[in-house]
Design a protein around this motif. Structure first.
Motif, PDB file in Angstrom:
ATOM      1  N   GLN A  89      -6.204 -44.507 -38.309  1.00 37.79           N
ATOM      2  CA  GLN A  89      -5.390 -43.670 -38.592  1.00 37.79           C
ATOM      3  C   GLN A  89      -4.628 -43.992 -39.675  1.00 37.79           C
ATOM      4  O   GLN A  89      -3.743 -43.100 -40.702  1.00 37.79           O
ATOM      5  N   TYR A 117      -9.095 -47.489 -34.826  1.00 36.44           N
ATOM      6  CA  TYR A 117      -8.797 -46.361 -34.476  1.00 36.44           C
ATOM      7  C   TYR A 117      -7.053 -46.725 -35.296  1.00 36.44           C
ATOM      8  O   TYR A 117      -7.134 -45.721 -36.441  1.00 36.44           O
ATOM      9  N   GLN A 118      -6.303 -48.195 -34.929  1.00 41.45           N
ATOM     10  CA  GLN A 118      -5.059 -48.014 -35.571  1.00 41.45           C
ATOM     11  C   GLN A 118      -5.328 -47.716 -37.405  1.00 41.45           C
ATOM     12  O   GLN A 118      -4.561 -47.730 -38.217  1.00 41.45           O
TER      13      GLN A 118
END
Length: 228
Positions: free
Chosen positions: A106, A102-103
């Motif tokens: 992102q 997810y990071q």
């Protein structure tokens, strides 16, 4: 003056000397008493030693049993805890992977957003002030060795529309170089060419360099990613 005379103690056994049979009986009786005393002492010592040994063995066995029992209980508890914690560890590992993914996603979205905004800003700036491209040309030439562009005429290849507008808006600056229209160049792109060199002076490669630097910074510093 008194006169002393020797005193003789009477024999312990009165009467005539013992007969051989009586003497043997006395010796046998003494030997039997000695054996009885030895047996009694042996039994007493054995019983006492057996009781002491039994008590010591009991205490030692009790202590060893406690230690072994405690170790076995601890090992069993650790094994049970490990079996219970294994699914939780797997879930935590999967959650950590999801967080990293997810990071990363992102981070890529942030970089793409920054690049998109920067392109829009550059496009608007060049639409209003296309002469700024000549600033990029001067910066590029300043970064090259002086001998590279001191000989011969320097050609500046531009997008046709921007080339025409720059000639109209800044004829004095345009006269310093030979401006050439190149339909293969997008707006904001520019190439500088001389007798011994050719360099990219456009906005795209500069923007890509900035975006790569931002991406590396976000990848190395999660705090910077949060700020971005």
């Amino acid at each position: 003056m008194k006169h002393w005379r020797p005193f003789r103690f009477p024999p312990l056994i009165d009467g005539a000397p013992l007969e051989p049979t009586a003497a043997a009986e006395v010796q046998a009786s003494a030997a039997d008493g000695f054996r009885q005393g030895m047996d009694a002492g042996y039994r007493e010592g054995f019983d006492s030693g057996e009781a002491a040994g039994r008590d010591a063995g009991y205490q030692a066995g009790l202590q060893q049993g406690r230690q072994e029992g405690g170790a076995a209980a601890r090992d069993e508890a650790l094994a049970r805890f490990a079996s219970i914690a294994a699914p939780l560890d797997a879930a935590i590992g999967q959650l950590q992977r999801l967080c990293r993914d997810y990071q990363a996603a992102q981070r890529d979205e942030v970089v793409e957003l920054v690049a998109k905004v920067a392109r829009q800003v550059i496009r608007c700036e060049l639409a209003l002030k296309p002469v700024q491209i000549l600033d990029l040309v001067e910066e590029t030439l300043a970064a090259l060795p002086a001998s590279a562009h001191s000989q011969g005429e320097v050609e500046v290849l531009l997008n046709p529309e921007e080339c025409q507008r720059i000639r109209e808006l800044a004829p004095e600056r345009s006269a310093k170089w030979r401006l050439l229209a190149d339909s293969g160049l997008a707006p904001g792109e520019c190439r500088v060419r001389g007798a011994e060199f050719e360099a990219d002076a456009g906005c795209q490669q500069r923007l890509e360099h900035c975006v790569d630097s931002l991406r590396e910074q976000l990848r190395a510093d999660p705090a910077a990613q949060a700020e971005a």
